[in-house]
Design a protein around this motif. Structure first.
Motif: not given
Length: 218
Positions: A25, A87-89, A91, A93, A181-182
Motif C-alpha cells: 500500500r 498486516g492488520e491493525d 501489526s 506481518f 495498516g495492512a
C-alpha cells in the motif's frame, strides 16, 4: 464504471513458504537509524524521535531483477535495509531485505537548498525488496547481521541491534501521523558503508534468517 485508461496494477511482494502475495500500500523509510551511517553522511541521529521520507509504490521492484541505471544522476548509491511489512491493525506481518537505492547527487541538492528529497529518493526501481518472511518464522529482532556485497565484495555490514529506533518504536511513533495498516512497508534505515554503483554491478544483500535481495544494474 469505466476508466479512460487502465488503472495501475497492484504492487506485490512474494511471501516465503506461501503462494499468496503481499499487496503493498505505502512505503515509509526511516532516516539515520544507525549512528555510524549518520556520521558518514555528515549528520547525527535525532534521539528525540525518528524521522521519515516516503517512496511511491511505483518505486517498488522485486529481488532478482536486472534494472536500468536511473535517469538524471551521476552518483547512484546502495543502501541495504531491514524491512518490516505490516498486516492488520498495524501489526508486523513479516520482514524482508530491501535496497533503498538513492540518487545521492540529487539528494544532496535537496539538502543544500533546504528542498525535499523526492528526486533523490523516490525513483523508479528505487525500493528493491526481497520475499517477505512471516514474523513468526523470523523470531525476535536481535543481533542478526545485515550486510551488502557489490560484485562479491563486502560494502556494508552491521547488526539489527544497532538500530537506534526499534521496529515497535518506529511503528508507535509513525502511527501518530498515519493510520498504518495492512500493506504498509517500513524500510528501517541502513548501516554505514553506503557508496556508488554503476552499470554491470551485481548487488547481493542479506539479513540472517531472511530471503536475500539481489539486483543487477545495466
Amino acid at each position: 464504471m469505466s476508466y479512460i485508461f487502465p488503472p495501475s496494477p497492484v504492487q506485490t511482494l512474494p511471501i516465503v513458504g506461501s503462494d499468496l502475495l503481499f499487496p503493498v500500500r505505502r512505503i515509509f523509510c526511516v532516516g539515520r537509524n544507525y549512528v555510524a551511517h549518520a556520521a558518514e553522511m555528515g549528520g547525527e541521529v535525532d534521539r528525540e524521535a525518528p524521522w521519515y521520507f516516503t517512496k511511491s509504490t511505483t518505486a517498488l521492484a522485486q529481488s532478482g531483477q536486472t534494472l536500468p541505471y536511473p535517469q538524471g544522476t551521476q552518483n547512484f548509491h546502495h543502501e541495504i535495509e531491514f524491512v518490516a511489512a505490516l498486516g492488520e491493525d498495524a501489526s508486523v506481518f513479516g520482514y524482508a531485505c530491501g535496497l533503498d537505492m538513492t540518487r545521492r547527487d540529487l539528494q544532496q541538492v535537496g539538502k543544500d537548498n533546504r528542498r525535499p528529497w523526492d528526486l533523490g529518493k523516490d525513483l523508479e526501481n528505487g525500493a528493491v525488496i526481497g520475499a517477505i518472511t512471516p514474523a513468526k518464522s523470523f523470531g525476535k529482532v536481535a543481533d542478526q547481521t545485515i550486510m551488502l556485497d557489490v560484485n562479491g565484495v563486502r560494502k556494508q555490514t552491521g547488526l539489527l541491534s544497532e538500530m537506534v529506533w526499534s521496529v515497535p518504536e518506529i511503528i508507535a511513533h509513525l502511527s501518530g501521523y498515519y493510520h498504518l495498516g495492512a500493506g504498509d512497508i517500513i524500510m528501517t534505515g541502513t548501516p554505514s558503508g553506503v557508496g556508488p554503483v554503476g552499470t554491470g554491478d551485481v548487488l547481493h544483500g542479506a539479513v540472517d534468517g531472511l530471503a536475500p535481495v539481489d539486483m543487477t544494474l545495466v
